[in-house]
Design a protein around this motif. Structure first.
Motif, PDB file in Angstrom:
ATOM      1  N   ARG A  10       0.710  -1.314   0.116  1.00 33.85           N
ATOM      2  CA  ARG A  10      -0.119  -0.084   0.051  1.00 33.85           C
ATOM      3  C   ARG A  10       0.834   1.181   0.017  1.00 33.85           C
ATOM      4  NH1 ARG A  10      -5.591   0.263   2.569  1.00 33.85           N
ATOM      5  NH2 ARG A  10      -6.126   2.301   1.622  1.00 33.85           N
ATOM      6  N   ASP A  74      -5.921   9.629  -0.234  1.00 30.81           N
ATOM      7  CA  ASP A  74      -5.456   9.441   1.276  1.00 30.81           C
ATOM      8  C   ASP A  74      -4.793  10.721   1.558  1.00 30.81           C
ATOM      9  OD1 ASP A  74      -5.000   8.371   3.687  1.00 30.81           O
ATOM     10  OD2 ASP A  74      -4.049   6.645   3.092  1.00 30.81           O
ATOM     11  N   SER A 116      -3.502   1.988   5.233  1.00 36.59           N
ATOM     12  CA  SER A 116      -3.476   3.291   4.340  1.00 36.59           C
ATOM     13  C   SER A 116      -2.523   4.145   5.125  1.00 36.59           C
ATOM     14  CB  SER A 116      -4.677   3.647   4.286  1.00 36.59           C
ATOM     15  OG  SER A 116      -5.047   4.301   5.834  1.00 36.59           O
TER      16      SER A 116
END
Length: 132
Positions: A10, A74, A116
């Motif tokens: 990620r 994000d 995240s």
């Protein structure tokens, strides 16, 4: 930067700028990434984190690097685009405690990470509180 970056990760690394002044902070990180991965075409930054920077700003000495702004992804990330590479970096706010930042950088550079950026920062804060 992660020792080996994979499409399954990620996050591929972390960036802990000293300030929110992109004139001072962006070129050094782009140089390090460029040395490791080759030429960089662009970087996408979250507008909410760099509000003092004009939208038409370009990096000093880095006129070939296109800076794009986003506000939906994000929030604590920078996306670096290079020759065949897309790297997602955790952006650690400059005012974060050193212990939290160190833990967050370690988590972001661990192969196979699935959190995240926001989850990584929260986990690093929680880890620092539990251990101290």
């Amino acid at each position: 930067m992660a020792p080996r970056s994979s499409h399954g990760d990620r996050l591929h690394g972390a960036w802990w700028p000293y300030t929110l002044d992109l004139d001072k902070e962006l070129q050094p990180v782009l140089l390090v990434i460029g040395e490791r991965y080759g030429s960089i075409r662009g970087i996408m930054l979250n507008r909410a984190e760099w509000v003092e920077t004009p939208l038409n700003w370009t990096p000093q000495g880095g006129h070939r690097t296109k800076v794009s702004w986003y506000g939906v992804q994000d929030p604590a990330t920078a996306v670096v685009l290079g020759a065949g590479k897309r790297l997602v970096l955790l952006v650690i706010p400059p005012d974060v405690d050193e212990k939290v930042a160190t833990r967050a950088m370690g988590m972001a550079t661990t192969p196979g990470n699935r959190l995240s950026a926001a989850e990584t920062l929260a986990a690093a804060v929680e880890s620092a509180v539990v251990r101290d």
